[in-house]
Scaffold this motif. Structure first.
Motif, PDB file in Angstrom:
ATOM      1  N   GLN A 192      63.969   7.072  65.647  1.00  0.00           N
ATOM      2  CA  GLN A 192      64.303   6.001  64.703  1.00  0.00           C
ATOM      3  C   GLN A 192      65.280   5.010  65.314  1.00  0.00           C
ATOM      4  O   GLN A 192      65.177   3.797  65.101  1.00  0.00           O
ATOM      5  CB  GLN A 192      64.888   6.597  63.422  1.00  0.00           C
ATOM      6  CG  GLN A 192      65.131   5.571  62.325  1.00  0.00           C
ATOM      7  CD  GLN A 192      63.852   4.854  61.898  1.00  0.00           C
ATOM      8  OE1 GLN A 192      62.861   5.502  61.589  1.00  0.00           O
ATOM      9  NE2 GLN A 192      63.867   3.526  61.913  1.00  0.00           N
TER      10      GLN A 192
ATOM     11  N   GLY B 205      62.226  -1.660  58.878  1.00  0.00           N
ATOM     12  CA  GLY B 205      61.224  -1.236  57.903  1.00  0.00           C
ATOM     13  C   GLY B 205      59.902  -1.964  58.026  1.00  0.00           C
ATOM     14  O   GLY B 205      58.873  -1.468  57.550  1.00  0.00           O
TER      15      GLY B 205
ATOM     16  N   ALA C  89      58.383   0.070  61.434  1.00  0.00           N
ATOM     17  CA  ALA C  89      58.536   1.513  61.674  1.00  0.00           C
ATOM     18  C   ALA C  89      57.229   2.262  61.448  1.00  0.00           C
ATOM     19  O   ALA C  89      56.865   3.146  62.235  1.00  0.00           O
ATOM     20  CB  ALA C  89      59.637   2.074  60.777  1.00  0.00           C
ATOM     21  N   ARG C  90      56.499   1.921  60.384  1.00  0.00           N
ATOM     22  CA  ARG C  90      55.279   2.685  60.100  1.00  0.00           C
ATOM     23  C   ARG C  90      54.218   2.467  61.165  1.00  0.00           C
ATOM     24  O   ARG C  90      53.436   3.358  61.471  1.00  0.00           O
ATOM     25  CB  ARG C  90      54.732   2.334  58.717  1.00  0.00           C
ATOM     26  CG  ARG C  90      54.234   0.916  58.532  1.00  0.00           C
ATOM     27  CD  ARG C  90      53.880   0.682  57.063  1.00  0.00           C
ATOM     28  NE  ARG C  90      53.405  -0.661  56.794  1.00  0.00           N
ATOM     29  CZ  ARG C  90      52.131  -0.999  56.697  1.00  0.00           C
ATOM     30  NH1 ARG C  90      51.191  -0.070  56.864  1.00  0.00           N
ATOM     31  NH2 ARG C  90      51.767  -2.236  56.440  1.00  0.00           N
ATOM     32  N   PHE C  91      54.181   1.280  61.772  1.00  0.00           N
ATOM     33  CA  PHE C  91      53.200   1.024  62.828  1.00  0.00           C
ATOM     34  C   PHE C  91      53.557   1.793  64.099  1.00  0.00           C
ATOM     35  O   PHE C  91      52.681   2.385  64.748  1.00  0.00           O
ATOM     36  CB  PHE C  91      53.110  -0.466  63.132  1.00  0.00           C
ATOM     37  CG  PHE C  91      52.742  -1.313  61.958  1.00  0.00           C
ATOM     38  CD1 PHE C  91      51.642  -1.007  61.174  1.00  0.00           C
ATOM     39  CD2 PHE C  91      53.489  -2.424  61.609  1.00  0.00           C
ATOM     40  CE1 PHE C  91      51.294  -1.776  60.084  1.00  0.00           C
ATOM     41  CE2 PHE C  91      53.153  -3.213  60.528  1.00  0.00           C
ATOM     42  CZ  PHE C  91      52.053  -2.887  59.755  1.00  0.00           C
TER      43      PHE C  91
ATOM     44  N   THR D  75      55.468   4.519  64.343  1.00  0.00           N
ATOM     45  CA  THR D  75      55.334   5.956  64.099  1.00  0.00           C
ATOM     46  C   THR D  75      53.872   6.382  64.112  1.00  0.00           C
ATOM     47  O   THR D  75      53.504   7.384  64.736  1.00  0.00           O
ATOM     48  CB  THR D  75      55.981   6.329  62.759  1.00  0.00           C
ATOM     49  OG1 THR D  75      57.370   5.972  62.796  1.00  0.00           O
ATOM     50  CG2 THR D  75      55.840   7.827  62.492  1.00  0.00           C
ATOM     51  N   ALA D  76      53.015   5.630  63.427  1.00  0.00           N
ATOM     52  CA  ALA D  76      51.602   6.003  63.331  1.00  0.00           C
ATOM     53  C   ALA D  76      50.893   5.872  64.671  1.00  0.00           C
ATOM     54  O   ALA D  76      49.912   6.571  64.931  1.00  0.00           O
ATOM     55  CB  ALA D  76      50.904   5.140  62.290  1.00  0.00           C
TER      56      ALA D  76
ATOM     57  N   HIS E 196      52.257   4.007  71.339  1.00  0.00           N
ATOM     58  CA  HIS E 196      53.363   3.150  70.904  1.00  0.00           C
ATOM     59  C   HIS E 196      53.687   2.054  71.910  1.00  0.00           C
ATOM     60  O   HIS E 196      54.080   0.947  71.529  1.00  0.00           O
ATOM     61  CB  HIS E 196      54.617   3.991  70.618  1.00  0.00           C
ATOM     62  CG  HIS E 196      55.158   4.696  71.820  1.00  0.00           C
ATOM     63  ND1 HIS E 196      54.770   5.974  72.181  1.00  0.00           N
ATOM     64  CD2 HIS E 196      56.045   4.310  72.769  1.00  0.00           C
ATOM     65  CE1 HIS E 196      55.405   6.346  73.278  1.00  0.00           C
ATOM     66  NE2 HIS E 196      56.178   5.353  73.654  1.00  0.00           N
TER      67      HIS E 196
ATOM     68  N   GLU F 215      45.199   4.259  60.967  1.00  0.00           N
ATOM     69  CA  GLU F 215      46.079   4.982  61.888  1.00  0.00           C
ATOM     70  C   GLU F 215      45.373   5.267  63.207  1.00  0.00           C
ATOM     71  O   GLU F 215      45.986   5.211  64.272  1.00  0.00           O
ATOM     72  CB  GLU F 215      46.558   6.291  61.250  1.00  0.00           C
ATOM     73  CG  GLU F 215      47.616   6.093  60.185  1.00  0.00           C
ATOM     74  CD  GLU F 215      48.349   7.379  59.847  1.00  0.00           C
ATOM     75  OE1 GLU F 215      47.999   8.427  60.429  1.00  0.00           O
ATOM     76  OE2 GLU F 215      49.277   7.330  59.016  1.00  0.00           O
TER      77      GLU F 215
END
Length: 679
Positions: free
Chosen positions: A227, A242, A245-247, A249-250, A255, A283
Motif C-alpha cells: 500500500q 484510492g 489502488a484497485r487497478f 492490486t488487481a 503491475h 481483472e
C-alpha cells in the motif's frame, strides 16, 4: 516441451452438479494417464476430480489435424478433430437417435443436440447432423440427457437415458412457435471412483514439493506493490491513491505494465482518460494486458469519446490486441468518412468483403481484428468483434450485448441493431415477458442460472440469454421486462442432494409490443429430511484460535450444527467455502455453528494466510490433530478411507446426521439452506 505427448481434456458440463472442469492427460507406457492441470498428486490417474469424473457423461479433447485413433470422433474440422474420451473415466454406452417426420419417415440433415442440465440450462454438449437414415449417435456416461432435433421449421424434444436405451426416436412433432410445457426428471450417473493407492512416503514428498512451490510463489507475490508503494506512485502521477489502488492490486504480476501505462499517461496529461479505460477492463485483462496495447487504445481515441462504447478495448472474449492504430491507418480516408456518416455502410462492407470460414476457428477462439482485415476472412464471432473494433477505431460507438449477443452501433442518437444479411438498418422488434411465480417451500425468490434460464431460438438451436449470474427473479421478471420478439425456451430445475434434477421445460412466444405472462414452474422436492447416519457430537478437536481441546457439543451447544473436513489449496474445498460465503447472511440468521476442521496446524496456517471470502460469523476453525473426527465420520457414513475432501455433515446433538456431502460440488450453501429450512 520435454517430449511427453500431452493433451487437454475437459468435461463441457458436469452432470451431477453445476460448472465444468478441464485437466491434462499425458502419454506414458502405451496409454493416456490423467493428472490435474495445476494441482499435481503424488501419482498419476489421481486428482480431486476422480469421483466427479466417474459421474461424468462426456469428456472431450481436441487433436490438431486429422486423427485416426481408437476413440469416438465427435467432430472433424479443417484444423482439428474432437474426440470423446468418456470411457477413460466412467462407464458409458452408445445411443443412436433416429429423427422422423410426423409420418414416421427418417429425416436427413436434421440438427440434433444432446443437452445436459447444468446451471439451470440444458447445455448442448454435442451437436450432430443426421445421416441418410435420419440417425445421429453418441457415447456417454450412464445418465440422462435431453435431445432436440430441428429441421425446416419443425422440432422434436425428448429425454434419453444412456445405458438403458440403445435406440431412441425423436419425432419432429412440434412447429417452431408451438407453445407447450412438460416436466422432466434428470438422473446423473452413479459414482464409481477408482482411486489409486498413495503411500505415506509419496504423500510426504508431494507435500514437501507443494510447500516449496508455495514458498516460491509467495516470494514472488511479496514483490507486488504494498500500500505504501501504491500511495507513493499515486502522488508521483498526481492522483489520489484510492483512484488507482484497485487497478494496481488487481493487476498482480502485471503491475509493472499498468504502472508504466499510467506513468506515461500522466506525462501526456491523459491520466483521467487512462483511468476510464482501466475501469472498462476485467481483472483478467488487468493481469495480462501489456502497456503498449492499452496505450494504443488510449492515444488513438478522441478525448470526448464514450468510455464504454468507444474507448474500451474489449468487444467480447477475444484476446486484447493493439488494433486501433492499425485500423485507423489501413482503412482508406474516404471509406472512414463514409462509415462515420453512415455506419450501416461498415456493416455492408463486412457482409460483402469478408468471407465466412467458421471451420477455421476452434471453439472460443477468434481471429484478431487485424487478422480479419489482412485476410478478409472470419467466422461470425470474429466478424462481430471486427465490426466493433473498426467502429470504435473510427469513433463510432459499438458493442455486443452481453445478454443476447446482438450487435449494435449508435448513430444520430439511436441504438441500431446490426444485421449483416440486410442491406438496410435492422429494426428490432421487442415485446415484454412477465414470469408469475408462486413460492414453494424453501424457495421464495428463484435465481437466474441457479433455478431458471431463458433461451431464444436462432433458426437452428436455442441460444442462452446471459443475464447476470444468480440475479433474483424478483429483480427482473416479477414485472414485465423487454425481450426481442421470437420463440423462447424456459428451463427450470430443482437439484436434489443426489445430483438428480426435477426440471421443467416450457416453450413460449414473445410478440411485438405486447406483454406475455406465463408461469415460472419450480417443481418442489417433497422428500422429507430423514436420518441417514450418526455422528458423536462429543467428538473432540483443537480450537484453532485458542489451541485448546474442545468438542462439537461444547462449541455448538444443543441442537443442529454443520461439521466439515476441509483441505487447503484444493479446488473442491475452495468452491465449497466460496459457496458457504455466498450464503453467509442466511447461515448467520440460522444461528447454528459451522465447524471447519483442518487435518493439522500447518494446513490451517496455510489457509489463514490466504483465507476464503468472508465466511459466516458462526464458523469455528479447528484442528483434527489425531484424525479421530475424520475416522468417525468415515465409519459412520460408510465412506472409503480415501474419500475426496471436503466432507460435510449436518447433524444434531442427538447424534443424528440428516445431510452428507463429499468431494466436488457446486451450490453447497444452497444445499445447506435447503436442508436447514426443512429441519
Amino acid at each position: 516441451s520435454v517430449g511427453i505427448p500431452a493433451r487437454q481434456v475437459y468435461t463441457p458440463r458436469w452432470a451431477h452438479t453445476d460448472d465444468n472442469h478441464a485437466w491434462v492427460e499425458a502419454w506414458a507406457d502405451g496409454r493416456w494417464h490423467f493428472l490435474g492441470a495445476c494441482e499435481p498428486e503424488p501419482v498419476l490417474d489421481l486428482g480431486w476430480f476422480n469421483a466427479p469424473a466417474s459421474r461424468g457423461m462426456l469428456m472431450h479433447t481436441k487433436v490438431f489435424g486429422y486423427y485416426d485413433g481408437p476413440e469416438e470422433v465427435m467432430k472433424t474440422t479443417a484444423n482439428y478433430t474432437e474426440i470423446n474420451v468418456i470411457s477413460n473415466y466412467a462407464a458409458c454406452a452408445p445411443l443412436t437417435v433416429t429423427v422422423t417426420d410426423t409420418a414416421g419417415s427418417p429425416v436427413e440433415a436434421a440438427t440434433v443436440e444432446f443437452k445436459l442440465y447444468n446451471y439451470a440450462e440444458f447445455f448442448t454438449v454435442s451437436r450432430k447432423t443426421t445421416d441418410g437414415r435420419g440417425q445421429a449417435s453418441l457415447s456417454a456416461g450412464l445418465g440422462d440427457m435431453l435431445v432436440t432435433a430441428v429441421r425446416d421449421g419443425r422440432f422434436g424434444i425428448r429425454k434419453v437415458s444412456f445405458g438403458r436405451e440403445p435406440q431412441a426416436t425423436v419425432a419432429l412433432d412440434h412447429a417452431i412457435g408451438g407453445e407447450f410445457s412438460f416436466p422432466v426428471d434428470i438422473v446423473p450417473p452413479a459414482e464409481s471412483a477408482n482411486l489409486p493407492e498413495v503411500t505415506a512416503a509419496q504423500r510426504a514428498e508431494n507435500d514437501r514439493r507443494f510447500n516449496r512451490e508455495d514458498s516460491i510463489r509467495n516470494a514472488y507475490i511479496a514483490t507486488f506493490p504494498a500500500q505504501s508503494a501504491v500511495d507513493s506512485f499515486a502522488r508521483a502521477i498526481g492522483v489520489k491513491p484510492g483512484q488507482i489502488a484497485r487497478f494496481i492490486t488487481a493487476s498482480r504480476g502485471n503491475h509493472g505494465e499498468i504502472m508504466d501505462f499510467l506513468r506515461e499517461a500522466s506525462r501526456k496529461g491523459c491520466t483521467g482518460r487512462a483511468l476510464q479505460l482501466l475501469a472498462t477492463l476485467s481483472e483478467k485483462d488487468l493481469r495480462d494486458t501489456p502497456s503498449a496495447v492499452l496505450a494504443d487504445h488510449l492515444y488513438n481515441t478522441d478525448k470526448d469519446a464514450d468510455a464504454a462504447t468507444v474507448l474500451a478495448p474489449r468487444a467480447a472474449n477475444e484476446m486484447l490486441t493493439a488494433y486501433r492504430s492499425f485500423l485507423r491507418r489501413e482503412i482508406p480516408a474516404t471509406d472512414a468518412a463514409a462509415f462515420r456518416n453512415d455506419p450501416q455502410l461498415l456493416a455492408a462492407w463486412c457482409r460483402d468483403s469478408l468471407t465466412l470460414r467458421p471451420e477455421l476457428c476452434t471453439v472460443s477462439t477468434t481471429i484478431s481484428p487485424e487478422g480479419v482485415w489482412r485476410s478478409r476472412t472470419a467466422d461470425k464471432p470474429s466478424r462481430a468483434i471486427f465490426f466493433v473494433a473498426a467502429a470504435r477505431s473510427l469513433g463510432i460507438p459499438a458493442w455486443i450485448d452481453p445478454v443476447t449477443g446482438n450487435l449494435f452501433y449508435r448513430h444520430a442518437g439511436k441504438d441500431v441493431p446490426v444485421d449483416f444479411e440486410s442491406a438496410n438498418d435492422r429494426q428490432m422488434e421487442t415485446g415484454r415477458l412477465k414470469l408469475r411465480y408462486e413460492p414453494i417451500p424453501r424457495l421464495d425468490d428463484p435465481e437466474y442460472f441457479r433455478h431458471f434460464t431463458l433461451s431464444r431460438f436462432d433458426g437452428q438451436s436455442f441460444a442462452l440469454l446471459n443475464y447476470p449470474d444468480f440475479e433474483p427473479w424478483s429483480a427482473r421478471f416479477d414485472t414485465p421486462t423487454d425481450l426481442e420478439t421470437g420463440y423462447y425456451m424456459l428451463a427450470t430445475g430443482s437439484r436434489l442432494a443426489d445430483g438428480s434434477v426435477l426440471a421443467n421445460v416450457s416453450f413460449l412466444n414473445i410478440g411485438p409490443n405486447r406483454t406475455t405472462e406465463t408461469d415460472l414452474p419450480m417443481r418442489d422436492n417433497s422428500e422429507a429430511v430423514r436420518v441417514i447416519g450418526n455422528f458423536n457430537s462429543e467428538s473432540k478437536f483443537i480450537d484453532a484460535r485458542t489451541g485448546r481441546e474442545t468438542s462439537v457439543l461444547l462449541t455448538a451447544g444443543r441442537g443442529y450444527f454443520v461439521v466439515g473436513l476441509v483441505g487447503v489449496g484444493q479446488e473442491p474445498t475452495d468452491h465449497a467455502l466460496k459457496d458457504i460465503a455466498a450464503k453467509a447472511a442466511e447461515l448467520e440468521q440460522w444461528g447454528r455453528s459451522i465447524i471447519l476442521l483442518f487435518p493439522d496446524e500447518t494446513a490451517y496456517a496455510k489457509y489463514a494466510a490466504s483465507p476464503a471470502a468472508p465466511l459466516p460469523q458462526t464458523v469455528t476453525f479447528g484442528i483434527d490433530r489425531d484424525g479421530s473426527v475424520r475416522r468417525q465420520i468415515l465409519d459412520a457414513m460408510h465412506l472409503p478411507g480415501n474419500v475426496p475432501l471436503p466432507v460435510f455433515l449436518i447433524g444434531d446433538t442427538f447424534n443424528r446426521v440428516v445431510f452428507e456431502s463429499h468431494g466436488y460440488t457446486i451450490g453447497l450453501g444452497d444445499r445447506f439452506l435447503h436442508t436447514i429450512h426443512q429441519l
